[in-house]
Scaffold this motif. Structure first.
Motif, PDB file in Angstrom:
ATOM      1  N   GLY A  27       0.811  -1.209   0.000  1.00  0.00           N
ATOM      2  CA  GLY A  27       0.000   0.000   0.000  1.00  0.00           C
ATOM      3  C   GLY A  27       0.842   1.255   0.000  1.00  0.00           C
ATOM      4  O   GLY A  27       0.558   2.219  -0.724  1.00  0.00           O
ATOM      5  N   ALA A  28       1.893   1.246   0.803  1.00  0.00           N
ATOM      6  CA  ALA A  28       2.740   2.437   0.937  1.00  0.00           C
ATOM      7  C   ALA A  28       3.570   2.710  -0.314  1.00  0.00           C
ATOM      8  O   ALA A  28       3.856   3.869  -0.615  1.00  0.00           O
ATOM      9  N   HIS A  29       3.928   1.668  -1.030  1.00  0.00           N
ATOM     10  CA  HIS A  29       4.833   1.859  -2.166  1.00  0.00           C
ATOM     11  C   HIS A  29       4.154   1.678  -3.522  1.00  0.00           C
ATOM     12  O   HIS A  29       4.244   2.552  -4.369  1.00  0.00           O
ATOM     13  N   ALA A  30       3.479   0.564  -3.720  1.00  0.00           N
ATOM     14  CA  ALA A  30       2.913   0.279  -5.043  1.00  0.00           C
ATOM     15  C   ALA A  30       1.578   0.984  -5.277  1.00  0.00           C
ATOM     16  O   ALA A  30       1.299   1.404  -6.401  1.00  0.00           O
ATOM     17  N   LEU A  31       0.766   1.105  -4.234  1.00  0.00           N
ATOM     18  CA  LEU A  31      -0.558   1.692  -4.439  1.00  0.00           C
ATOM     19  C   LEU A  31      -0.592   3.204  -4.278  1.00  0.00           C
ATOM     20  O   LEU A  31      -1.534   3.846  -4.731  1.00  0.00           O
ATOM     21  N   ARG A  32       0.400   3.743  -3.637  1.00  0.00           N
ATOM     22  CA  ARG A  32       0.406   5.171  -3.300  1.00  0.00           C
ATOM     23  C   ARG A  32       0.090   6.066  -4.492  1.00  0.00           C
ATOM     24  O   ARG A  32      -0.630   7.049  -4.358  1.00  0.00           O
ATOM     25  N   THR A  33       0.611   5.729  -5.644  1.00  0.00           N
ATOM     26  CA  THR A  33       0.393   6.576  -6.830  1.00  0.00           C
ATOM     27  C   THR A  33      -0.673   6.004  -7.769  1.00  0.00           C
ATOM     28  O   THR A  33      -0.944   6.594  -8.801  1.00  0.00           O
ATOM     29  N   ARG A  34      -1.260   4.862  -7.399  1.00  0.00           N
ATOM     30  CA  ARG A  34      -2.200   4.207  -8.306  1.00  0.00           C
ATOM     31  C   ARG A  34      -3.660   4.327  -7.896  1.00  0.00           C
ATOM     32  O   ARG A  34      -4.547   4.123  -8.720  1.00  0.00           O
ATOM     33  N   ILE A  35      -3.905   4.588  -6.605  1.00  0.00           N
ATOM     34  CA  ILE A  35      -5.288   4.720  -6.157  1.00  0.00           C
ATOM     35  C   ILE A  35      -5.432   6.049  -5.413  1.00  0.00           C
ATOM     36  O   ILE A  35      -4.444   6.639  -4.978  1.00  0.00           O
ATOM     37  N   TRP A  43      -7.442   1.010   2.471  1.00  0.00           N
ATOM     38  CA  TRP A  43      -6.376   0.002   2.483  1.00  0.00           C
ATOM     39  C   TRP A  43      -5.633   0.047   3.822  1.00  0.00           C
ATOM     40  O   TRP A  43      -5.389  -0.991   4.446  1.00  0.00           O
ATOM     41  N   HIS A  44      -5.286   1.240   4.248  1.00  0.00           N
ATOM     42  CA  HIS A  44      -4.539   1.415   5.499  1.00  0.00           C
ATOM     43  C   HIS A  44      -5.332   0.878   6.696  1.00  0.00           C
ATOM     44  O   HIS A  44      -4.760   0.232   7.586  1.00  0.00           O
ATOM     45  N   THR A  45      -6.628   1.114   6.725  1.00  0.00           N
ATOM     46  CA  THR A  45      -7.468   0.582   7.801  1.00  0.00           C
ATOM     47  C   THR A  45      -7.425  -0.947   7.790  1.00  0.00           C
ATOM     48  O   THR A  45      -7.304  -1.582   8.843  1.00  0.00           O
ATOM     49  N   GLY A  46      -7.507  -1.534   6.615  1.00  0.00           N
ATOM     50  CA  GLY A  46      -7.406  -2.989   6.502  1.00  0.00           C
ATOM     51  C   GLY A  46      -6.096  -3.510   7.051  1.00  0.00           C
ATOM     52  O   GLY A  46      -6.057  -4.506   7.781  1.00  0.00           O
TER      53      GLY A  46
END
Length: 128
Positions: A27-35, A43-46
């Motif tokens: 979440g911190a690296h791959a999703l940060r710029t995609r969602i 995501w972070h809550t999960g």
């Protein structure tokens, strides 16, 4: 109160902890710029609930006395991770909104898991 932990439970503890870290990093690296920011917050809550309940699973595995309460906690925490965190991960990645109807069932598993953990402590005279 520490006891021997069966291999399957040890594996489950290891996998839930490792996946919490991996999903957090993803979440911190791959999703940060995609969602978007809202989806990233979901995501972070999960991840937060995933990690805390991986730790609760560890406590149940190594610290609770044998018995039905311990067995319940050992079943409910991973089920809660799967339903609660899993549904949040899916929602963050664009799953249909109805997927959010699964989330409360995971929350109920977490609550029941904590109550089972407490029951095991009380029943095993691990308190007071």
């Amino acid at each position: 109160m520490r006891q021997r932990v069966p291999g399957a439970i040890a594996f489950l503890v290891a996998v839930t902890g490792a996946t919490a870290v991996a999903f957090g990093a993803f979440g911190a690296h791959a999703l940060r710029t995609r969602i978007g920011a809202d989806a990233l917050a979901v995501w972070h809550t999960g991840v937060e609930y995933h990690f805390w309940h991986a730790l609760a699973l560890l406590v149940a595995a190594v610290g609770l006395p044998e018995g039905r309460w311990r067995k319940a906690a050992l079943a409910l925490f991973p089920l809660g991770i799967l339903l609660f965190s899993g549904s949040l991960y899916a929602l963050a990645l664009g799953a249909p909104r109805w997927t959010g109807a699964i989330t409360p069932f995971g929350g109920l598993c977490f609550i029941a898991g904590w109550l089972a953990l407490g029951g095991a402590l009380i029943r095993g005279r691990g308190v007071g």
